[in-house]
Write a protein that holds these residues in place. Structure first.
Motif, PDB file in Angstrom:
ATOM      1  N   ASP A 197       0.841  -1.191  -0.164  1.00  0.00           N
ATOM      2  CA  ASP A 197      -0.035  -0.260   0.036  1.00  0.00           C
ATOM      3  C   ASP A 197       1.045   1.495  -0.070  1.00  0.00           C
ATOM      4  OD1 ASP A 197       0.534   0.945   3.148  1.00  0.00           O
ATOM      5  OD2 ASP A 197       0.067  -1.150   3.136  1.00  0.00           O
ATOM      6  N   ALA A 245      -5.979   6.413  -4.926  1.00  0.00           N
ATOM      7  CA  ALA A 245      -6.601   6.587  -3.531  1.00  0.00           C
ATOM      8  C   ALA A 245      -7.158   7.853  -3.281  1.00  0.00           C
ATOM      9  CB  ALA A 245      -5.822   6.299  -2.459  1.00  0.00           C
ATOM     10  N   ASP A 296      -5.559  10.791  -2.818  1.00  0.00           N
ATOM     11  CA  ASP A 296      -4.855  11.280  -1.948  1.00  0.00           C
ATOM     12  C   ASP A 296      -3.876  12.313  -2.300  1.00  0.00           C
ATOM     13  OD1 ASP A 296      -3.558  11.856   0.556  1.00  0.00           O
ATOM     14  OD2 ASP A 296      -2.518   9.876   0.661  1.00  0.00           O
ATOM     15  N   THR A 307      -0.172  12.599   0.232  1.00  0.00           N
ATOM     16  CA  THR A 307       1.147  11.689   0.022  1.00  0.00           C
ATOM     17  C   THR A 307       1.393  11.966  -1.381  1.00  0.00           C
ATOM     18  OG1 THR A 307      -0.443  10.190   1.331  1.00  0.00           O
ATOM     19  CG2 THR A 307       1.541   9.390   0.303  1.00  0.00           C
ATOM     20  N   GLY A 334      -6.490  15.254   2.925  1.00  0.00           N
ATOM     21  CA  GLY A 334      -5.810  13.825   2.408  1.00  0.00           C
ATOM     22  C   GLY A 334      -5.699  13.142   3.446  1.00  0.00           C
ATOM     23  N   LEU A 335      -5.070  11.746   3.026  1.00  0.00           N
ATOM     24  CA  LEU A 335      -4.921  10.390   3.950  1.00  0.00           C
ATOM     25  C   LEU A 335      -3.709  10.997   4.880  1.00  0.00           C
ATOM     26  CD1 LEU A 335      -5.409   7.585   1.700  1.00  0.00           C
ATOM     27  CD2 LEU A 335      -7.252   8.620   2.817  1.00  0.00           C
ATOM     28  N   SER A 336      -3.820  10.571   6.165  1.00  0.00           N
ATOM     29  CA  SER A 336      -2.848  10.839   7.060  1.00  0.00           C
ATOM     30  C   SER A 336      -1.810   9.715   6.942  1.00  0.00           C
ATOM     31  CB  SER A 336      -3.301  10.490   8.634  1.00  0.00           C
ATOM     32  OG  SER A 336      -2.385  10.440   9.390  1.00  0.00           O
TER      33      SER A 336
END
Length: 476
Positions: free
Chosen positions: A42, A115, A117, A120, A184-186
């Motif tokens: 991932d 994703a 995102d 990232t 966004g994703l952490s």
């Protein structure tokens, strides 16, 4: 350039770090994986592994060679003595793991896109720019536009260095846009540089952009980018290290203390001479005794040897290593403003750096109070008879530039930007350079030689092959 760009290769970084002796550089559960047991990872795991690769590539042999060729470090024995004699061959250099790690940075972006995102993705773009900048600064023309797909481009073209720089600035602009997204994703657990703080990554991207503009002599844009860059020591991008040998040790410590003690050192190097000239001198506003002792330790590898301080200074096992810092950023502003003729703004940026040094801060560590003095300068200090004009340069501008360049040389130690400066300053106007002597011969080494593996497999390698004394395009 046989660097397969696929989901399977995403985990290859783990094998790369294993082969390079840095399997456990950081003790993070996200990078403790078996490369034979998986075919995909991932984006969070990929980010962890890529950061390990980026860290290694900023503490590797190439960086040591650059310090030697900048005159800051000396090669005293075995292979590194040859580097100090400026004797190299294509077999001395390799693009593995540089390009494989850069391909992981590109893959981060693809996975982040999938994703949705942006944060990232933005970090992946900054890491890609860091690595390709290293490649082009050492080698000149390098693969970039076709570098990350060896199915479609098994022998990628070598892009002109000017085009690589333009593309890197675009990559960083896109990174800033993505990192500025509202959500966004952490990735705080995977990010050992900034713990997922996107605001700090934006500042790092701007500082890297400012560095590129400085190299190009575009001082207006260098100032603009640095103005949004790293302005405080709390925002420095530092590689963290610990006290476990083979796990999280500083790689400079591993080389200087464990693997090759005495192969390199400061004996005969210019750095001690420069630091000593700033101790007990007519410049009563400066005393760099504490910094000298932080960087240098006498007698570690032999009687009277002038060694990197691996005992209680800059190169201990747990010493952080800088990627991008407030010192670099502020000194970019200082130099660029001076070159544009605004000595007042230049001095303000220089004095901010001196204020940080006066506090004892140096790349995440604190130097002792005794022998540490960095009082604020005034422009009069750089006049023809000023205390900060040791070489009696004719103008305030030139004397100010000399001080800025000297401070950069010291604070950028063991970062390849020192080597960039040595080459860049020969072209910049007004011409102000440090009197760094050559270790050997009459020619200054200007570049690394294209790796033998690339010469053997890629017909697009520039011909005739440039030697180490041929200037790279941006510094011609």
């Amino acid at each position: 350039m046989k660097k397969s760009f696929s989901h399977k290769v995403a985990i290859s970084l783990l094998a790369i770090t294993l082969l390079s002796g840095c399997k456990d550089l950081f003790d993070d559960k996200n990078i403790q994986s078996n490369p034979n047991a998986v075919t995909d990872v991932d984006v969070a795991t990929l980010l962890s592994g890529t950061l390990v690769g980026v860290a290694e590539l900023h503490e590797d042999t190439d960086v040591r060679i650059s310090a030697i060729w900048a005159g800051a470090l000396n090669g005293l024995s075995r292979q590194h003595q040859g580097y100090a004699d400026y004797i190299v061959a294509a077999s001395n250099f390799s693009w593995d793991p540089l390009y494989p790690v850069a391909s992981q940075a590109r893959l981060i972006q693809i996975k982040a896109d999938a994703a949705g995102d942006k944060w990232t993705k933005g970090v992946g773009q900054v890491l890609e720019a860091l690595l390709i900048e290293k490649a082009t600064d050492f080698y000149g023309d390098v693969p970039y536009s076709q570098a990350f797909d060896d199915v479609k481009y098994p022998t990628p073209v070598f892009d002109k260095q000017a085009d690589v720089y333009t593309a890197l600035i675009t990559t960083l602009n896109n990174a800033i846009v993505n990192l500025s997204a509202s959500a966004g994703l952490s990735f705080s657990e995977q990010d050992f540089i900034y713990q997922g703080n996107v605001s700090k990554w934006i500042k790092a991207a701007n500082t890297l952009k400012a560095r590129l503009y400085l190299h190009l002599g575009d001082y207006t844009n260098a100032i603009a980018s640095a103005g949004a860059g790293i302005s405080t020591t709390a925002d420095d991008a530092l590689i963290p290290h610990g006290t476990s040998q083979g796990v999280d040790a500083n790689l400079n410590y591993v080389f200087f203390k464990v693997n090759r003690p005495g192969d390199t050192g400061f004996d005969g190097a210019y750095l001690p001479t420069l630091l000593q000239s700033r101790i007990s001198s007519t410049n009563t506003k400066t005393n760099e005794t504490a910094l000298y002792n932080h960087i240098i330790k006498i007698g570690i590898t032999g009687n009277g040897s002038v060694d990197p301080n691996t005992v209680d200074g800059a190169f201990t096992i747990d010493a952080p290593h800088p990627l991008l810092t407030s010192y670099e950023n502020l000194l970019i502003i200082a130099e660029a403003q001076a070159r544009l003729g605004d000595n007042t703004k230049s001095l303000a940026a220089l004095n901010t750096v001196r204020g940080f040094l006066a506090s004892g801060y140096f790349n995440g560590k604190t130097i002792p109070t005794t022998g540490r003095k960095y009082d604020a300068y005034e422009l009069a200090d750089f006049g023809p008879t000023g205390l900060a004009n040791p070489t009696k340069l004719a103008t305030v501008q030139s004397a100010l530039l000399y001080e800025i360049i000297a401070q950069r040389y010291i604070t950028l130690l063991m970062q390849y930007e020192d080597y960039n400066d040595v080459r860049r300053l020969a072209k910049a106007t007004p011409t102000v350079q440090l009197p760094i002597p050559l270790y050997s011969g009459t020619q200054k080494p200007q570049r690394y030689i294209y790796p033998q593996g690339e010469v053997n497999t890629n017909p697009n390698v520039p011909k005739p092959l440039p030697d180490q004394f041929t200037k790279i395009p941006i510094f011609q």
